[in-house]
Enzyme design. Sequence first.
Site, PDB file in Angstrom:
ATOM      1  N   ASP A 141     -24.515 -39.225  -1.253  1.00  0.00           N
ATOM      2  CA  ASP A 141     -25.257 -40.033  -0.284  1.00  0.00           C
ATOM      3  C   ASP A 141     -25.095 -39.398   1.091  1.00  0.00           C
ATOM      4  O   ASP A 141     -24.039 -39.524   1.725  1.00  0.00           O
ATOM      5  CB  ASP A 141     -24.720 -41.479  -0.250  1.00  0.00           C
ATOM      6  CG  ASP A 141     -25.066 -42.257  -1.523  1.00  0.00           C
ATOM      7  OD1 ASP A 141     -25.225 -41.621  -2.599  1.00  0.00           O
ATOM      8  OD2 ASP A 141     -25.164 -43.499  -1.458  1.00  0.00           O
ATOM      9  N   LYS A 204     -32.543 -43.925   0.971  1.00  0.00           N
ATOM     10  CA  LYS A 204     -31.637 -45.056   1.135  1.00  0.00           C
ATOM     11  C   LYS A 204     -31.748 -45.568   2.559  1.00  0.00           C
ATOM     12  O   LYS A 204     -31.880 -44.779   3.488  1.00  0.00           O
ATOM     13  CB  LYS A 204     -30.219 -44.575   0.802  1.00  0.00           C
ATOM     14  CG  LYS A 204     -29.101 -45.571   1.056  1.00  0.00           C
ATOM     15  CD  LYS A 204     -27.759 -44.998   0.562  1.00  0.00           C
ATOM     16  CE  LYS A 204     -26.582 -45.837   1.045  1.00  0.00           C
ATOM     17  NZ  LYS A 204     -25.280 -45.267   0.621  1.00  0.00           N
ATOM     18  N   LYS A 240     -32.866 -47.037  -2.446  1.00  0.00           N
ATOM     19  CA  LYS A 240     -31.600 -47.760  -2.386  1.00  0.00           C
ATOM     20  C   LYS A 240     -31.451 -48.493  -1.060  1.00  0.00           C
ATOM     21  O   LYS A 240     -31.165 -47.875  -0.035  1.00  0.00           O
ATOM     22  CB  LYS A 240     -30.427 -46.790  -2.582  1.00  0.00           C
ATOM     23  CG  LYS A 240     -29.058 -47.457  -2.476  1.00  0.00           C
ATOM     24  CD  LYS A 240     -27.914 -46.471  -2.718  1.00  0.00           C
ATOM     25  CE  LYS A 240     -26.557 -47.109  -2.422  1.00  0.00           C
ATOM     26  NZ  LYS A 240     -25.441 -46.155  -2.559  1.00  0.00           N
TER      27      LYS A 240
END
Lengths: 304, 472
Positions: A141, A204, A240
């Site tokens: 991430d 995300k 996400k």
Amino acid sequence: MGSILSGAEAASLVRALPGVDAVGLEARAAGLSTRSVKTTSKAWAIDLAISMIDLTTLEGADTPGKVRSLAAKALRPDGDAPSTAAVCVYPSMVAVAKEALAGSGVLVASVATGFPAGQVPLDVRLADTESAVRAGADEIDMVINRGAFLAGDLERVFHEIKAVKAAAGDARLKVILETGELATYDDVRRASWLAMYAGADFIKTSTGKVGVNATLPVTLLMMQAVRDYRALTGVQVGVKPAGGIRNTKDAIKYLVTVNETLGDDWLRNEWFRFGASSLLNDLLMQRQKLKTGHYSGPDYVTVD
Amino acid sequence: MFEYAPAPESVRPQIKEHYGLFIGGEFVDAEHVFKSINPSTEEVLFTVAEASEADVARAVAAARKAQETVWGPMSGTERGKYLFRIARLLQEKAREFAVAESMDNGKPIKETRDFDVPTAAQHFFYHAGWADKLAYAGLGADPKPLGVVGQVIPWNFPLLMLAWKIAPALACGNTVVLKPAETTPLTALMFAELCQEADLPPGVVNILTGAGTTGSALVDSAVDKVAFTGSTAVGRAIAKAVAGSKKKVTLELGGKAANIVFDDAPIDQAVEGIVNGIFFNQGHVCCAGSRLLVQESVAEEVLARLKERVSLLRVGDPLDKNTDVGAINSAEQLERITALTEAGRGEGAEVWQPACDLPENGFWFRPTVFTGVQQSMRIAQEEIFGPVLSVLTFRTPDEAIAKANNTPYGLSAGVWTEKGSKILWAAERLRAGVVWANTFNQFDAASPFGGLKESGYGREGGRQGLEAYLDV
């Protein structure tokens, strides 16, 4: 998949994207929030939401013991409830998590690239990424360089994402846009496309470390972006939302939005995740309530 | 597959087996009765009295007495208190009214709960505030009421149209005799009960149920003003009937609104606006965006997204909280929609409908999109008043305006573009009472609503709406 575009091409495509009408976007999100999900649908949605969680701990106080406890919870949240998708930790904790989850289907995600601000030199961010992958991270991430993005240097942001993608190797790359710092919907749309052009496997919303984290309108906008990106390129990208999703009701609103924006193809943890920590226990309490017919309490689910 | 389990609204309103006429604060019976059915099941909900000419005269006399002895002399502050009380009671009983409206009309509970009932309450709150401030409305130092107002309202928003009519009339010191549509009298009768509960002085609000003959008897009666919302044909007849008399009249009639999507529009939101414009309330909306004018360069993209979005609409049980499109209000209306849709096919337009199951009983019509529509076709000219969208294309902004204005109606229009200057340019040229920019079907008690040309005259809502109920 590597990008076939040059930085200049990607930047100019992104700059030419049409605008977003904020009022209309928020009205659509509010409309989706009124869906009433009950009984069997609710039970199904709760289990799906559990299976989509990246169970997260990102604290300075994280220890191997804390991470093992989290991994155990991710594997077996409660009775016959499904496992979560992954646990999400700092690079220094990847090896511990990997060992605790060995042989299970639960993945290890690691934040990297100088999380959460990303304000360190690129070579340090790449080294951060490589070390997480070496330690066994299945997913990375990363955070984008918001400073460069807001200064208008889209090409630089594009190249940095590409470089991290290369450093991540086989690990799937989630690109955190930090939408709370981008502030406008127009910029969220631009950042989403830029990340996808640069090879993001997931986009995300947030780090969870700033004032405004995931919101439904922002996530809806990002869903529209991945939908349109697949229509254009054939490549499917995941979404996400992270930070601020704390209860079952909210999680179900997100799933309804996936259902009515992206459809079945995204209703799996391969393509949709929740970045959350306290959400899991609320889902488990609601799950118990549906099974037993009476309300549960915090002492009937485990702390993690 | 994420299937939503049935989510029926559990509240059930107390619907009586029979309702009388509400005259002088009491329910009284009449010689004839008729049935009101649930259009989503065709089951009879209740029976209701049909007001005769004599009943109309009695109601107008009761209203006259109340206006001259109680309501007219009352201070604005006191009238405001009653209106605030009505507004609060509507809020308290919101769920019950929402369910009743859905059952009697066929519209989805989602809309009655989130739109019809709250907006009706807002109209009473808003006008309650005006009751003691009429001197500041810019209509003279001490504007006087007109007297007794006869009001005839349609079936598409039964409670909301009642609120649009009654709230300003009462705030200005008039008393009213109101006739709800014959297919949707329920919430008006529940409103009569609410007036009793609010201790509204007898005769201030009178509700007469009935069909066209009751309506024309009301228009011909000794009222000082007629306010009508409904079809242009009936509006024309009313204008003729009151011509040459002292009666004032305001009319809110049909429409064939253009929703213009320019190539620089925010497409996802425009698609939402198109859907809301024509499929809200099954398209039973006088200001519905029934003509989509889309710039040729983006037409393909807009249509593809529109069809995808329309396929997601959930058509079915109006009392299910997840239903987006409910039942058509009556067999008669269904017939009209079907006939105009057939005409569209016959004239060569291409028809598209999503695949969706429709319930066996009741009156249902699939959301419908016509493409390749030409300005000369009936589906581009006539008001369908159903979930049917006619899509036309244009090449330049001037052509968009020319096509949008090329209709006998002029109630509303929509403009979709990211460019503020283009919005203002278009709004200046569109001959419509309401122009929405980057949105559609937005209503507010503070915003005047009304039409141009064959869409009627007079305004409802806002400071401007007060003029219709004051002697200025």
